[in-house]
Design an enzyme around this catalytic site. Structure first.
Site, short mmCIF file in Angstrom:
data_model
loop_
_atom_site.label_atom_id
_atom_site.label_comp_id
_atom_site.label_asym_id
_atom_site.label_seq_id
_atom_site.Cartn_x
_atom_site.Cartn_y
_atom_site.Cartn_z
N SER A 136 8.75 -1.80 -1.21
CA SER A 136 8.75 -1.49 -0.03
C SER A 136 9.95 -0.62 0.32
O SER A 136 10.02 -0.09 1.42
CB SER A 136 9.20 -2.88 0.95
OG SER A 136 10.27 -3.60 0.26
N ASN B 221 10.25 0.57 6.86
CA ASN B 221 11.33 -0.05 6.53
C ASN B 221 12.84 0.99 6.92
O ASN B 221 13.72 0.16 7.09
CB ASN B 221 11.62 -0.65 4.93
CG ASN B 221 10.67 -1.90 5.12
OD1 ASN B 221 10.24 -2.17 6.33
ND2 ASN B 221 10.32 -2.21 3.76
N GLU C 261 0.93 0.76 4.17
CA GLU C 261 1.67 2.42 3.83
C GLU C 261 1.42 2.75 2.64
O GLU C 261 2.21 2.27 1.59
CB GLU C 261 2.99 1.85 4.27
CG GLU C 261 4.01 3.00 4.62
CD GLU C 261 5.31 2.57 4.85
OE1 GLU C 261 5.90 1.64 4.28
OE2 GLU C 261 6.15 3.35 5.59
N HIS D 165 2.18 0.11 -0.06
CA HIS D 165 3.04 -1.09 0.46
C HIS D 165 2.15 -1.73 1.34
O HIS D 165 1.90 -1.24 2.58
CB HIS D 165 4.08 -0.03 1.14
CG HIS D 165 4.90 -1.17 1.96
ND1 HIS D 165 5.77 -0.74 2.88
CD2 HIS D 165 5.31 -2.42 1.71
CE1 HIS D 165 6.61 -1.68 3.28
NE2 HIS D 165 6.34 -2.73 2.59
#
Ligand code: 3H9
Length: 702
Positions: A410, A481, A443, A431
């Site tokens: 991530s 993130n 992702e 991800h």
């Protein structure tokens, strides 16, 4: 090619919509349908009419591009067409092959009978666009299927399979060849002079619409539909069908439709609809790049993420090997998967046969050699660069030469992971979001060397797995993130300055997030959040809050330990004075005078830094377009879809406001809080993110 073809099959006129890609009811289609109908009605050689669609689709509904524009109101409108249909004295039968959605189903409901193929799927998904079915859908569906089924189907927008639609009375028959069956039936109806079944005139089932049904339903969906206009108006409209004369109820439906059509929520949801589709287009990768066929997959790591990813493959019909070197850990992982399937069966969301079939596609293995047959291997081990590099080096030796090696990291650097293999062109990030078998977002992260085919494959794979894929470039945290770091930190700064966890969460939940940031921290585990934070080197000038560390040190790990930013009874959060005391202690230590913080400030200070970072991500080419960032936040981070995603929301409320907030924060927070240059440029020029559209290949970190 005419938008609707017309042919006569011994006394039956067959009108067939032919308007690729999905037979949307654009103006040329409505015009051609009207002409066909008039011609068939006037022709004495025509005894009955069948309406159908070509290309395996009946119709996907009104043309979404037209909604809100003049074209939708240009004659013939859907409603005018429907009046003509209801006025025809000849039997009118819909033959539904494939999908009939929205206005498409509303046209079919106006026919006297409907015959579906076994693979037909019908539904009124307008709610997903912030609309209600405004061409009589709420009225006719209710008259045919009853108000309880109508409430369920139209507020959820879910598609119904042929058998279920038949059960509900939305379809009258299901056949292997819907068109042939509809032609036969239409001819029979004409020959036997069957009385024409006009849904508008049916009122038997309306009595089922008791006041209790509506009050109970409103209560049941209150949490899910919170803050949204369309579901509320759909219920009002169905209630009107049950309580008012038909004419008045149809009029009200129209009025509610217009109210929804003109709402910001409709514009936001339409933006999300097109953004989702736009995200599939990758500049520099020709549309005809052949993705690698994925017939077999493998997942390394049978923890929560690995198990969820394996379930995603199995659910999509792809056999998957699940590797865990320790047999005990493997068994634990498989046990969790079995329990998850059993829970779905118990809940009624999956039938036992399908659950068994999916489970049978997951093969636990504990030897790397067992991965040799996979077309793609997804690594989902502990989030540590060295561990991942070791796994990839080992994997590279056993995986088939053509296989793609993907990492579910991530945050970590895809290029460093790829460099541990002899095939960096076949290395990519995939991800997933937890729980991976449920969450919609995928992702995908492109490394510097990831090949066009590798990227095309993981983008196509996303759709095969029923997910919404977005491509990001390689940098710490990628799109989602990386932006989230600012949101999380700002929540703690606000706590230091005077806010409480419940105030922050209340504001964000009021905005439309399912959970506020501190409740989310408690759910994910505060120790996990703290570990990630600790692994990050922050610039020396950056504001830093000790709150998370103190919370963890106090043993408040979150829901799993029964206390975190709240105390928990089961899953119910309870405000805990101990937490407030801990936070106030930190404020005192830091010499911060606590003050009362307005809700508006909380909202802006949480969202503006996140958007500011989004603008940097866009400028660097880490995201291809602003709308990709919206898709990431709506499908991966619980941003309310009816606000369109963070970048759309910022644009609507004014980019200058984001710049202003950042100018205020930067002096105390550090350089990373300075307004993004792109935002400053756009706001100075009064421009939107469309002007920043980048054709840069993501993958380069700025
Ligand atoms: C309505 O009907 C209002 C009425 O109640 C009342 C009026 C008074 N219009 O999704 P895909 C495009 S509201 C225009 O990739 P799939 C889509 O953008 C409507 N365009 O394929 C894409 O274009 P591109 C209610 C549409 O096979 C291409 O078609 N109906 C429309 O995965 C292929 O789409 C809905 O909400 C449309 N209606 O899925 C249905 N639909 O290639 C919305 C699609 O340029 N649509 N496009 O990116 C869907 O659910 C899916 O698109 C569908 C096909 C299941 C049809």
């Amino acid at each position: 090619m005419p938008a609707v073809s017309y042919r006569l099959e011994s006394e039956v006129a067959v009108l067939s919509i032919a308007h690729p890609p999905v037979n949307a009811l654009s103006l040329p289609v409505r015009t051609a349908l009207m002409e066909g109908l008039t011609r068939a009605s006037a022709d004495a050689a025509v005894a009955a009419i069948v309406l159908t669609g070509t290309g395996g689709t009946f119709s996907s509904g009104a043309d979404i591009h037209e909604i809100g524009s003049g074209a939708a109101l240009t004659s013939p409108t859907l409603r005018e067409l429907q009046s003509e249909m209801e006025a025809t004295p000849k039997p009118l039968v819909a033959a539904i092959d494939g999908i009939a959605f929205g206005g498409g189903l509303e046209i079919a409901l106006t026919c006297h009978w409907r015959i579906g193929s076994r693979s037909a799927r019908v539904g009124l998904p307008e709610v997903k666009l912030g609309l209600l079915p405004g061409a009589g859908g709420t009225q006719r569906f209710t008259r045919l299927a009853g108000p309880a089924a109508a409430l369920e189907a139209i507020t959820s927008g879910a598609a119904l399979g042929a058998e279920r639609a038949l059960e509900l009375g939305v379809l009258d028959a299901v056949a292997d060849d819907a068109l042939a069956a509809a032609i036969d039936f239409a001819r029979q109806a004409a020959r036997e002079r069957l009385s024409l079944r006009v849904a508008r005139g049916l009122d038997e089932r309306l009595r089922e619409g008791t006041p209790e049904l509506f009050s109970e339903f409103r209560r049941r969906i209150a949490a899910k539909a919170r803050g949204q206009l369309a579901p509320a108006r759909i219920i009002d409209s169905i209630e009107a069908a049950c309580t008012l004369p038909a004419e008045e109820a149809f009029r009200l439906e129209r009025q509610y439709f217009l109210e929804c059509r003109d709402s910001p929520q409709r514009r936001a949801l339409t933006h999300v609809f097109f953004a989702e589709r736009e995200a599939r287009r990758i500049p520099g990768i020709p549309a005809d790049t052949e993705p690698l066929p994925i017939r077999q997959a493998a997942v390394i790591g049978a923890g929560t993420m690995g198990g969820g990813i394996a379930m995603s493959f199995a659910n999509a019909g792809i056999p998957v090997a699940l590797l865990e070197v320790s047999p005990e850990a493997l068994e634990r992982g498989l046990q969790v998967i079995r329990r998850n399937y059993a829970a779905s069966v118990n809940r009624g969301s999956l039938d036992a046969t399908r659950a068994d079939a999916a489970l049978a596609r997951i093969h636990g293995v504990s030897d790397y050699a067992a991965l040799a047959g996979a077309d793609i291997v997804i690594e989902a081990v502990f989030e540590d660069l060295n561990v991942k590099r070791e796994v990839f080096a080992r994997l590279d030796k056993v995986a088939a030469p053509h296989a793609i090696l993907a990492t579910n990291t991530s945050t970590l650097d895809i290029d460093l992971i790829g460099a541990a293999t002899s095939r960096p062109g076949q290395v990519v990030g995939t991800h997933f979001f937890s729980p991976a078998n449920v969450m919609k977002l995928l992702e995908n992260v492109r490394g510097r060397e990831s090949s066009a085919q590798t990227i095309a494959t993981v983008m196509a794979l996303g759709r095969t797995l029923g997910k919404i894929p977005v491509l990001a470039g390689n940098c710490d945290g990628f799109i989602g993130n990386r932006m989230l770091m600012f949101y999380g930190s700002e929540a703690e700064f606000l706590l230091e300055e005077g806010a409480t966890p419940e105030q922050i969460d209340r504001v964000m939940e009021g905005f439309g997030f399912a959970m506020g940031p501190l409740a989310v921290r408690d759910l994910a585990g505060n120790d996990v959040g703290f570990l990630i934070r600790k692994g990050r080197r922050l610039p020396a000038d950056e504001r830093w809050s000790p709150i998370l560390e103190r919370i963890v040190a106090a043993g408040r790990l979150g829901q799993k330990s029964g206390k975190g930013f709240y105390r928990y009874e089961g899953r119910t959060r309870i405000v805990d004075p101990e937490v407030n005391a801990l936070i106030e202690g930190v404020s005192r230590e830091l010499g911060i005078r606590r003050r009362s913080i307005p809700d508006e400030e909380i909202l802006e200070r949480l969202l503006h830094p996140l958007i500011n970072e989004g603008a940097r991500i866009l400028d660097e080419g880490i995201a291809i377009r602003a709308s990709d960032i919206d898709v990431v936040y709506v499908y991966g981070y619980g941003f309310p879809a009816y606000k369109g995603g963070p970048m759309f929301w910022a644009e609507q409320s004014g980019l200058a406001r984001v710049v202003e907030t950042m100018r205020r924060l930067a002096p105390t927070h550090g350089a990373r809080w300075r307004p993004a240059p792109l935002l400053e440029r756009l706001s100075a020029g009064n421009l939107g993110f469309g002007a920043a559209r980048s054709d840069a290949n993501p993958g380069k970190c700025g």
